[in-house]
Design a protein around this motif. Structure first.
Motif, PDB file in Angstrom:
ATOM      1  N   LEU A 155     -80.580  -4.783  -9.447  1.00  0.00           N
ATOM      2  CA  LEU A 155     -80.270  -4.985 -10.865  1.00  0.00           C
ATOM      3  C   LEU A 155     -78.785  -4.746 -11.130  1.00  0.00           C
ATOM      4  O   LEU A 155     -78.159  -5.453 -11.930  1.00  0.00           O
ATOM      5  N   LEU A 156     -78.197  -3.756 -10.448  1.00  0.00           N
ATOM      6  CA  LEU A 156     -76.751  -3.539 -10.569  1.00  0.00           C
ATOM      7  C   LEU A 156     -75.982  -4.724  -9.990  1.00  0.00           C
ATOM      8  O   LEU A 156     -74.969  -5.157 -10.557  1.00  0.00           O
ATOM      9  N   VAL A 157     -76.445  -5.247  -8.859  1.00  0.00           N
ATOM     10  CA  VAL A 157     -75.815  -6.430  -8.273  1.00  0.00           C
ATOM     11  C   VAL A 157     -75.898  -7.609  -9.243  1.00  0.00           C
ATOM     12  O   VAL A 157     -74.925  -8.349  -9.428  1.00  0.00           O
TER      13      VAL A 157
ATOM     14  N   ALA B 173     -72.954  -0.856  -7.464  1.00  0.00           N
ATOM     15  CA  ALA B 173     -73.646  -2.032  -6.942  1.00  0.00           C
ATOM     16  C   ALA B 173     -73.360  -2.207  -5.452  1.00  0.00           C
ATOM     17  O   ALA B 173     -74.270  -2.481  -4.658  1.00  0.00           O
ATOM     18  N   LEU B 174     -72.112  -2.033  -5.050  1.00  0.00           N
ATOM     19  CA  LEU B 174     -71.746  -2.185  -3.648  1.00  0.00           C
ATOM     20  C   LEU B 174     -72.385  -1.117  -2.779  1.00  0.00           C
ATOM     21  O   LEU B 174     -72.972  -1.405  -1.728  1.00  0.00           O
ATOM     22  N   LEU B 175     -72.277   0.143  -3.208  1.00  0.00           N
ATOM     23  CA  LEU B 175     -72.859   1.237  -2.438  1.00  0.00           C
ATOM     24  C   LEU B 175     -74.373   1.113  -2.350  1.00  0.00           C
ATOM     25  O   LEU B 175     -74.966   1.246  -1.278  1.00  0.00           O
TER      26      LEU B 175
ATOM     27  N   PRO C 213     -77.906  -8.069  -0.304  1.00  0.00           N
ATOM     28  CA  PRO C 213     -76.945  -7.091   0.234  1.00  0.00           C
ATOM     29  C   PRO C 213     -75.744  -7.721   0.927  1.00  0.00           C
ATOM     30  O   PRO C 213     -74.591  -7.399   0.609  1.00  0.00           O
ATOM     31  N   TRP C 214     -75.997  -8.617   1.865  1.00  0.00           N
ATOM     32  CA  TRP C 214     -74.885  -9.091   2.679  1.00  0.00           C
ATOM     33  C   TRP C 214     -74.041 -10.129   1.962  1.00  0.00           C
ATOM     34  O   TRP C 214     -72.832 -10.214   2.203  1.00  0.00           O
ATOM     35  N   ALA C 215     -74.629 -10.892   1.054  1.00  0.00           N
ATOM     36  CA  ALA C 215     -73.830 -11.818   0.247  1.00  0.00           C
ATOM     37  C   ALA C 215     -72.939 -11.044  -0.726  1.00  0.00           C
ATOM     38  O   ALA C 215     -71.794 -11.443  -0.989  1.00  0.00           O
ATOM     39  N   THR C 216     -73.441  -9.932  -1.259  1.00  0.00           N
ATOM     40  CA  THR C 216     -72.649  -9.118  -2.182  1.00  0.00           C
ATOM     41  C   THR C 216     -71.472  -8.467  -1.471  1.00  0.00           C
ATOM     42  O   THR C 216     -70.338  -8.468  -1.983  1.00  0.00           O
ATOM     43  N   ILE C 217     -71.732  -7.889  -0.295  1.00  0.00           N
ATOM     44  CA  ILE C 217     -70.648  -7.260   0.450  1.00  0.00           C
ATOM     45  C   ILE C 217     -69.624  -8.301   0.889  1.00  0.00           C
ATOM     46  O   ILE C 217     -68.407  -8.079   0.807  1.00  0.00           O
ATOM     47  N   ALA C 218     -70.096  -9.462   1.339  1.00  0.00           N
ATOM     48  CA  ALA C 218     -69.178 -10.526   1.751  1.00  0.00           C
ATOM     49  C   ALA C 218     -68.315 -10.985   0.578  1.00  0.00           C
ATOM     50  O   ALA C 218     -67.114 -11.248   0.745  1.00  0.00           O
ATOM     51  N   ALA C 219     -68.900 -11.077  -0.612  1.00  0.00           N
ATOM     52  CA  ALA C 219     -68.142 -11.494  -1.791  1.00  0.00           C
ATOM     53  C   ALA C 219     -67.021 -10.505  -2.082  1.00  0.00           C
ATOM     54  O   ALA C 219     -65.886 -10.899  -2.393  1.00  0.00           O
TER      55      ALA C 219
ATOM     56  N   LEU D 249     -65.580  -8.441   0.068  1.00  0.00           N
ATOM     57  CA  LEU D 249     -64.588  -8.509   1.135  1.00  0.00           C
ATOM     58  C   LEU D 249     -63.666  -9.718   0.963  1.00  0.00           C
ATOM     59  O   LEU D 249     -62.458  -9.630   1.190  1.00  0.00           O
ATOM     60  N   LEU D 250     -64.242 -10.838   0.534  1.00  0.00           N
ATOM     61  CA  LEU D 250     -63.459 -12.054   0.398  1.00  0.00           C
ATOM     62  C   LEU D 250     -62.607 -12.082  -0.864  1.00  0.00           C
ATOM     63  O   LEU D 250     -61.420 -12.415  -0.826  1.00  0.00           O
ATOM     64  N   PHE D 251     -63.221 -11.756  -1.983  1.00  0.00           N
ATOM     65  CA  PHE D 251     -62.582 -12.015  -3.270  1.00  0.00           C
ATOM     66  C   PHE D 251     -62.030 -10.762  -3.954  1.00  0.00           C
ATOM     67  O   PHE D 251     -61.159 -10.868  -4.805  1.00  0.00           O
ATOM     68  N   GLY D 252     -62.559  -9.587  -3.635  1.00  0.00           N
ATOM     69  CA  GLY D 252     -62.140  -8.410  -4.408  1.00  0.00           C
ATOM     70  C   GLY D 252     -62.783  -8.458  -5.781  1.00  0.00           C
ATOM     71  O   GLY D 252     -64.010  -8.577  -5.877  1.00  0.00           O
TER      72      GLY D 252
END
Length: 231
Positions: A59-61, A86-88, A123-129, A131-134
């Motif tokens: 929900l935070l994501v 959301a990230l953590l 999870p992994w799409a959020t972390i990748a986003a 890392l890529l975009f800030g």
């Protein structure tokens, strides 16, 4: 460009939640535990669903993704805490499920589709986003401290309700025999990893490049005093 990444992430979470709610209302399997709700009242199933760290993290994501679709460079002190939460939360969700819980949960059909969305894509799409975009830099040590309010409040809630209901959302949070002791060392591992991940996010935020970066603001630079006009 980041909108085209965060938009699908939001849709994945919405779709997964819709599937899970449909399963709850029809007595299907829970995507977090694999259990069906035939012996439980609907209200209890809904309460348990939204008590899972997985669901709250997603929900935070979802909230963060929707805001970033609306304004990719949105900022503010409260927002920074929400984004870090959301990230953590979603990183811990992905790792804990893959390492500790996936071997114990056997799902099929719609429940499997929901758990793939909640525990793998989100999870992994959020972390990748991130890392890529800030965008970055956005994480200060005060942001890190603020981000631990929600996880600690969740733990207090889970152990308080568990003392009355004897229900815990994850096996490693349960207790063995009388008293609150646990034979699962995974509980301590998760508690130790959370601050470590927060510190890594802080250090990476300050040093890694990103497609979206903040420009210096008065909070990050010393402003020259205004010039006085000649008399």
């Amino acid at each position: 460009m980041s909108r085209w990444w965060h938009g699908p992430v939001a849709l994945v979470v919405i779709a997964s939640l819709a599937v899970q709610l449909a399963l709850i209302f029809t007595g299907g399997a829970d995507a977090n535990s694999g259990q069906t709700g035939e012996a439980l009242r609907l209200g209890v199933r809904l309460w348990r669903l939204f008590s899972y760290f997985t669901i709250e993290s997603n929900l935070l994501v979802l909230a963060a993704a929707l805001v970033l679709v609306w304004r990719p460079t949105f900022d503010g002190p409260v927002w920074r805490v929400v984004r870090l939460d959301a990230l953590l939360g979603i990183l811990i969700t992905g790792l804990v499920f893959a390492i500790m819980l996936a071997p114990q949960v056997h799902l099929t059909g719609a429940a499997l589709a929901a758990t793939v969305g909640f525990h793998y894509i989100s999870p992994w799409a959020t972390i990748a986003a991130w890392l890529l975009f800030g965008p970055r830099p956005r994480i200060s040590w005060s942001t890190v401290a603020g981000a631990f309010v929600w996880p600690l409040a969740w733990l207090v809630y889970i152990f308080t309700q568990g003392a009355f209901t004897d229900w815990y959302p994850y096996p490693f949070l349960g207790r063995d025999g009388p008293g609150p002791r646990s034979s699962h060392p995974q509980r301590g591992l998760v508690v130790v990893l959370a601050p470590a991940f927060a510190a890594l996010f802080k250090l990476a935020d300050a040093r890694m490049p990103a497609l979206l970066r903040d420009t210096p603001t008065p909070d990050h630079r010393v402003s020259a005093p205004p010039e006085r006009s000649a008399p």
